[in-house]
Design an enzyme around this catalytic site. Structure first.
Site, short mmCIF file in Angstrom:
data_model
loop_
_atom_site.label_atom_id
_atom_site.label_comp_id
_atom_site.label_asym_id
_atom_site.label_seq_id
_atom_site.Cartn_x
_atom_site.Cartn_y
_atom_site.Cartn_z
N CYS A 127 0.83 -1.21 0.00
CA CYS A 127 0.00 0.00 0.00
C CYS A 127 0.86 1.26 0.00
O CYS A 127 1.84 1.35 0.74
CB CYS A 127 -0.92 -0.01 1.22
SG CYS A 127 -1.93 1.47 1.40
N CYS B 76 -0.82 5.78 7.34
CA CYS B 76 -2.11 5.22 7.77
C CYS B 76 -1.84 4.27 8.94
O CYS B 76 -0.88 3.52 8.94
CB CYS B 76 -2.76 4.47 6.61
SG CYS B 76 -4.23 3.53 7.06
N CYS C 19 -6.95 1.85 -1.23
CA CYS C 19 -6.82 0.88 -0.15
C CYS C 19 -6.86 -0.51 -0.77
O CYS C 19 -7.71 -0.79 -1.62
CB CYS C 19 -7.95 1.05 0.87
SG CYS C 19 -7.90 -0.17 2.19
N GLN D 149 -19.18 -10.99 9.47
CA GLN D 149 -17.72 -11.07 9.46
C GLN D 149 -17.17 -10.40 8.21
O GLN D 149 -17.65 -10.64 7.10
CB GLN D 149 -17.26 -12.52 9.52
CG GLN D 149 -17.54 -13.21 10.85
CD GLN D 149 -16.61 -12.76 11.96
OE1 GLN D 149 -15.64 -12.03 11.74
NE2 GLN D 149 -16.91 -13.19 13.17
N ASP E 137 -20.10 -15.55 20.78
CA ASP E 137 -19.21 -14.78 19.89
C ASP E 137 -19.35 -13.31 20.26
O ASP E 137 -19.92 -12.51 19.51
CB ASP E 137 -19.60 -15.03 18.43
CG ASP E 137 -18.64 -14.39 17.44
OD1 ASP E 137 -17.62 -13.82 17.88
OD2 ASP E 137 -18.92 -14.43 16.23
N CYS F 162 -12.83 -12.36 18.97
CA CYS F 162 -11.96 -11.50 18.17
C CYS F 162 -10.90 -10.84 19.05
O CYS F 162 -10.12 -10.02 18.57
CB CYS F 162 -12.78 -10.43 17.45
SG CYS F 162 -13.71 -9.34 18.55
#
Length: 476
Positions: free
Chosen positions: A76, A82, A178, A304, A403, A430
């Site tokens: 990138c 960023c 991106c 997701q 979750d 996560c």
């Protein structure tokens, strides 16, 4: 009188030793840990200390003296400025090793529970263009890089559509390209920017809470559909007409967009879960497909963000659940019911609970459209819905899937689970750190049977982890 601050030191030719949390790496200087971003183990660099604390320091690279043999070129053009994708310069196999270590370290250091051998992490087949959702801020204060400042150029247009710089809530780095999502999203975002600049549309000022163009969310799906939602901040007569003219231009330029939406957001933040979403053109949703199932995803729905890896993740959860067709399953934090519907045909009944009412609406539609009639869904705060009375009314679960968001489960929820005492718990997380905390609380009644890390987010330090817990009174 204010004391003169001592200048922070610059250290030359320091070798980077290992990766750490949040995408940073570690070096030791004078027996003290220094955290440094945008480097890889083996790099030799000059480090300018930016923050000095009692037990550690934070620094940044001023010169790459000798690149590590591990280092690869970033994909990138915005890398290093960023704040995302900090591991682009680390080969993907090395990223996976670091994520495995992160899971193990957090489960052992925080959870302090007995663990079986970790299964090898399941890597993502795609390492670019893998995301199905991106959000970009529209701001009237663009972030200027050091090179731009050093050039002496006077920038008359300070508008920007892009991503926030870490630590600068009121400034945005313009993003031209991106690499995390299909390239069409770059074309859409840049077309909105060009039209807004050409027609002198005011960008949002987060401090003053003024300006029309505020935020852009873009989603796509594996069924070929695209959703674009633009947040505006209407202040004056004619703002809505200006916004709809912009949207008409976007619709004309990009017929691939099947769901074009907008929101008038007058709040002090960009969340819109409690706001009306207006459908400008097309549908108010898109569909994702997983095996033989189709899932309706609305603008407020959680799904997701790595579609292909979501299937891998849910397949692990299904394997851990080990359903025979006779089980009552609870699916906590069910979102749009993806896991619930994914498991339903192997279970007697699945009960899903989720905070967002619109997501529960989608979950019910997903069951109906897929011909699934053994699911029940409830909307509300988990700690308020999942109670002893709820379990008494709907039955004690044989298997429980959870979750939760990054913060993990509320202590009240953990205690209710312990009293419900399902035979199996499949904990999808996560955030292995908060997962480890919850595992410690469950350890009195459950043993960890299996641990499976899954990489959903290449080039970032984030990792999903699935843990199978078996009730201790079930024996070995």
């Amino acid at each position: 009188m204010a004391r003169n601050k001592k200048p922070l030191p610059l250290y030359e030719s320091v070798e980077i030793e290992s990766c750490a949390a949040e995408g940073k790496c570690i070096a030791h200087i004078d027996e003290k840990v220094v955290f440094v971003p945008f480097v890889v183990p083996g790099d030799v660099v000059d480090i300018q200390i930016r923050k000095k604390r009692k037990n550690y320091s934070e620094g940044e690279v001023t010169r790459l003296v000798k690149p590590s043999a591990l280092r690869v070129a970033p994909m990138c053009r915005h890398f290093g400025v960023c704040g995302g994708c900090k591991w682009q310069i680390l080969p993907y196999p090395e990223q996976l090793k670091m994520k495995e270590r992160q899971v193990y370290d957090q489960l052992t250091r925080i959870g302090k529970v007995a663990l079986p051998p970790l299964r090898p992490i399941l890597g993502s087949a795609k390492t670019a263009g893998y995301r199905n959702k991106m959000e970009f801020e529209c701001c009237n204060k663009r972030w200027l890089t050091r090179d731009e400042i050093a050039s002496g150029t006077e920038y008359t247009n300070m508008n920007a559509i892009g991503l926030h710089i870490t630590g600068a809530f009121d400034k945005v780095l313009p993003i031209e390209e991106c690499c995390l999502m299909d390239g069409l999203h770059n074309d859409i975002r840049n077309a909105i920017r060009d039209y807004a600049d050409q027609h002198h549309i005011a960008y949002f000022d987060i401090r003053q809470q003024k300006g029309l163009l505020r935020d852009i969310m873009i989603r796509n799906s594996n069924t070929g559909e695209w959703m674009v939602l633009v947040q505006f901040h209407f202040e004056e007569e004619g703002d809505r007409a200006t916004a709809e003219t912009l949207l008409a231009h976007v619709a004309e330029q990009f017929p691939q967009i099947t769901s074009l939406l907008y929101v008038d957001n007058q709040k002090c933040n960009d969340t819109f879960g409690d706001l009306e979403v207006v459908t400008f053109k097309g549908n108010d949703h898109i569909y994702e497909k997983m095996e033989e199932l189709r899932f309706k995803v609305g603008p407020k729905s959680f799904y997701q963000t790595n579609t292909d890896q979501a299937h891998v993740l849910y397949s692990v959860a299904r394997d851990f659940a080990a359903l025979t067709g006779d089980e009552l399953v609870y699916d906590l934090y069910t979102g749009t019911g993806t896991i619930a519907n994914f498991l339903a045909r192997q279970a007697l009944e699945v009960i899903g609970i989720e905070y967002v009412p619109e997501a529960i609406d989608d979950a019910r539609v997903n069951s109906m459209e897929n011909g699934i009639d053994n699911t029940l869904f409830f909307a509300g705060d988990m700690k308020d819905i999942l109670t002893d009375d709820f379990i008494a009314a709907h039955g004690r679960p044989d298997v429980l899937i959870t979750d939760p968001p990054r913060a993990g489960m509320h202590p009240d929820v953990v205690q209710t689970i312990l009293r419900a005492h399902p035979r199996r718990i499949v904990y999808v997380s996560c955030n292995p750190a908060t997962q480890a905390r919850d595992l410690a609380d469950l350890d009195e009644a459950y043993r960890v049977e299996a641990v499976q890390p899954v990489d959903m987010f290449p080039h970032t330090p984030h990792v999903e982890n699935v843990v199978l817990l078996i009730a201790r009174d079930q024996g070995q």
